[in-house]
Design an enzyme around this catalytic site. Sequence first.
Site, PDB file in Angstrom:
ATOM      1  N   GLY A  33      13.766 -60.123   2.779  1.00  0.00           N
ATOM      2  CA  GLY A  33      13.113 -61.427   2.644  1.00  0.00           C
ATOM      3  C   GLY A  33      12.794 -62.042   3.990  1.00  0.00           C
ATOM      4  O   GLY A  33      11.717 -62.616   4.193  1.00  0.00           O
ATOM      5  N   GLU A  45      16.903 -64.434  -4.766  1.00  0.00           N
ATOM      6  CA  GLU A  45      16.683 -62.990  -4.858  1.00  0.00           C
ATOM      7  C   GLU A  45      16.447 -62.513  -6.282  1.00  0.00           C
ATOM      8  O   GLU A  45      17.132 -62.946  -7.220  1.00  0.00           O
ATOM      9  CB  GLU A  45      17.896 -62.228  -4.301  1.00  0.00           C
ATOM     10  CG  GLU A  45      17.851 -62.054  -2.807  1.00  0.00           C
ATOM     11  CD  GLU A  45      18.714 -60.907  -2.351  1.00  0.00           C
ATOM     12  OE1 GLU A  45      18.834 -59.909  -3.092  1.00  0.00           O
ATOM     13  OE2 GLU A  45      19.284 -61.017  -1.255  1.00  0.00           O
ATOM     14  N   CYS A  63      18.930 -62.534   3.055  1.00  0.00           N
ATOM     15  CA  CYS A  63      18.141 -61.434   2.481  1.00  0.00           C
ATOM     16  C   CYS A  63      17.360 -60.807   3.630  1.00  0.00           C
ATOM     17  O   CYS A  63      16.472 -61.462   4.210  1.00  0.00           O
ATOM     18  CB  CYS A  63      17.198 -61.984   1.410  1.00  0.00           C
ATOM     19  SG  CYS A  63      16.130 -60.731   0.676  1.00  0.00           S
ATOM     20  N   CYS A 120      17.162 -52.690   0.777  1.00  0.00           N
ATOM     21  CA  CYS A 120      18.037 -53.836   1.075  1.00  0.00           C
ATOM     22  C   CYS A 120      18.311 -53.835   2.578  1.00  0.00           C
ATOM     23  O   CYS A 120      18.953 -52.907   3.076  1.00  0.00           O
ATOM     24  CB  CYS A 120      19.333 -53.705   0.290  1.00  0.00           C
ATOM     25  SG  CYS A 120      20.450 -55.105   0.516  1.00  0.00           S
ATOM     26  N   ASN A 176      11.205 -61.523  -5.249  1.00  0.00           N
ATOM     27  CA  ASN A 176      12.140 -62.296  -4.412  1.00  0.00           C
ATOM     28  C   ASN A 176      11.373 -63.500  -3.875  1.00  0.00           C
ATOM     29  O   ASN A 176      10.210 -63.344  -3.457  1.00  0.00           O
ATOM     30  CB  ASN A 176      12.648 -61.426  -3.250  1.00  0.00           C
ATOM     31  CG  ASN A 176      13.405 -60.198  -3.751  1.00  0.00           C
ATOM     32  OD1 ASN A 176      14.538 -60.287  -4.203  1.00  0.00           O
ATOM     33  ND2 ASN A 176      12.749 -59.035  -3.694  1.00  0.00           N
ATOM     34  N   HIS A 225       7.929 -59.807  -2.358  1.00  0.00           N
ATOM     35  CA  HIS A 225       8.344 -61.147  -1.883  1.00  0.00           C
ATOM     36  C   HIS A 225       7.177 -62.122  -1.991  1.00  0.00           C
ATOM     37  O   HIS A 225       6.028 -61.745  -1.734  1.00  0.00           O
ATOM     38  CB  HIS A 225       8.804 -61.084  -0.427  1.00  0.00           C
ATOM     39  CG  HIS A 225      10.001 -60.209  -0.225  1.00  0.00           C
ATOM     40  ND1 HIS A 225      11.291 -60.686  -0.241  1.00  0.00           N
ATOM     41  CD2 HIS A 225      10.095 -58.862  -0.048  1.00  0.00           C
ATOM     42  CE1 HIS A 225      12.128 -59.680  -0.061  1.00  0.00           C
ATOM     43  NE2 HIS A 225      11.439 -58.555   0.048  1.00  0.00           N
TER      44      HIS A 225
HETATM   45  N1  LIG Z   1      17.002 -58.487  -4.536  1.00  0.00           N
HETATM   46  C1  LIG Z   1      16.204 -57.502  -3.786  1.00  0.00           C
HETATM   47  C2  LIG Z   1      17.077 -56.365  -3.239  1.00  0.00           C
HETATM   48  C3  LIG Z   1      18.069 -56.864  -2.201  1.00  0.00           C
HETATM   49  C4  LIG Z   1      17.368 -57.327  -0.985  1.00  0.00           C
HETATM   50  C5  LIG Z   1      18.208 -58.136  -0.007  1.00  0.00           C
HETATM   51  N2  LIG Z   1      19.587 -58.323  -0.350  1.00  0.00           N
HETATM   52  C6  LIG Z   1      18.056 -57.601   1.388  1.00  0.00           C
HETATM   53  O1  LIG Z   1      18.976 -57.780   2.231  1.00  0.00           O
HETATM   54  O2  LIG Z   1      16.970 -57.058   1.683  1.00  0.00           O
HETATM   55  C7  LIG Z   1      15.165 -56.870  -4.732  1.00  0.00           C
HETATM   56  O3  LIG Z   1      15.456 -56.729  -5.914  1.00  0.00           O
HETATM   57  O4  LIG Z   1      14.086 -56.510  -4.239  1.00  0.00           O
END
Ligand SMILES: N[C@H](CCC[C@H](N)C(=O)O)C(=O)O
Length: 279
Positions: free
Chosen positions: A222, A210, A219, A71, A192, A162
């Site tokens: 992302g 997400e 994100c 994250c 994502n 992604h």
């Molecule tokens: N939903 C993402 C994790 C959080 C990523 C995002 N909140 C960031 O800041 O990188 C996943 O399951 O791969």
Amino acid sequence: MKFTKMEGIGNDYIYIDNRDHFFDYDPAFITKISDRHMGIGADGLIALENSDKYDFKMRMFNADGSEGQMCGNGIRCLAKFAYDNKLTDKTHLEFETKAGKRIVDLILEDGQVTGATVDMGVPSSKVKDLPMVYDAEECINGEFVVGGKRYRGTAISVGNPHIVMFTKHLPEDIETDGFKIEHSGVFPEKVNVEFVEVIDRNHLKMRVWERGSGETLACGTGACATVYAAILENKIDTTCDVELLGGHLSITYRDGHLFMTGQARTTFIGEVMEENYVR
Ligand SMILES: N[C@H](CCC[C@H](N)C(=O)O)C(=O)O
């Protein structure tokens, strides 16, 4: 359970010090406290643990209780959490994550941590690294079908999966397509989903659906995956300002690594009451 609520350009999580492993990461409980009406309200939960290899370990969980590998907005805040709680006096921190080693350099202004720069590692455009079911080794501006509808996107892994879709203008509704693509069999570990508008060769504008949390205000992984996809498609140069709903991230691709700089902030500290522990 004591917690700290923090946000990185609006991507907000519940942060806990779980170095003594008192919390078992029960998915139902994480979902309950992430609920924006019946709980604390967050995009998920992030925990600090000890690491026998690096300064600390990060565990991150989406609002549906699923664990993500990494994250970007979260690790900036977690490094601030460790420093502010005097668990370290270092401003250069190495974290163990499920995506591998990540390095964070805290940014201080008048003695306060206001943000950080993160080495987000080496991105991959190999579909096997997401994973994605696709009939070639890479999907770069490639076509894939979900629910009978044709989409065009670029599959990138930055430790988590992604699919980046460039559009002339950002769509009003990203939930319909975002949800369908996230849960489609094309991405066996889900994905994502990024919707991106190229403003110029140093400026992107995007929204993110997400995995496990739905649309978030930002994100970090992302944004990094998007910058790498845009470079592969020669849409931008190697340094880019990424504009998200919650704010801006500055991302640079250098020596095969992606570097991300952005803000980190503590909003409040609290305690989850005992009666909420009922499963
Ligand atoms: N939903 C993402 C994790 C959080 C990523 C995002 N909140 C960031 O800041 O990188 C996943 O399951 O791969």
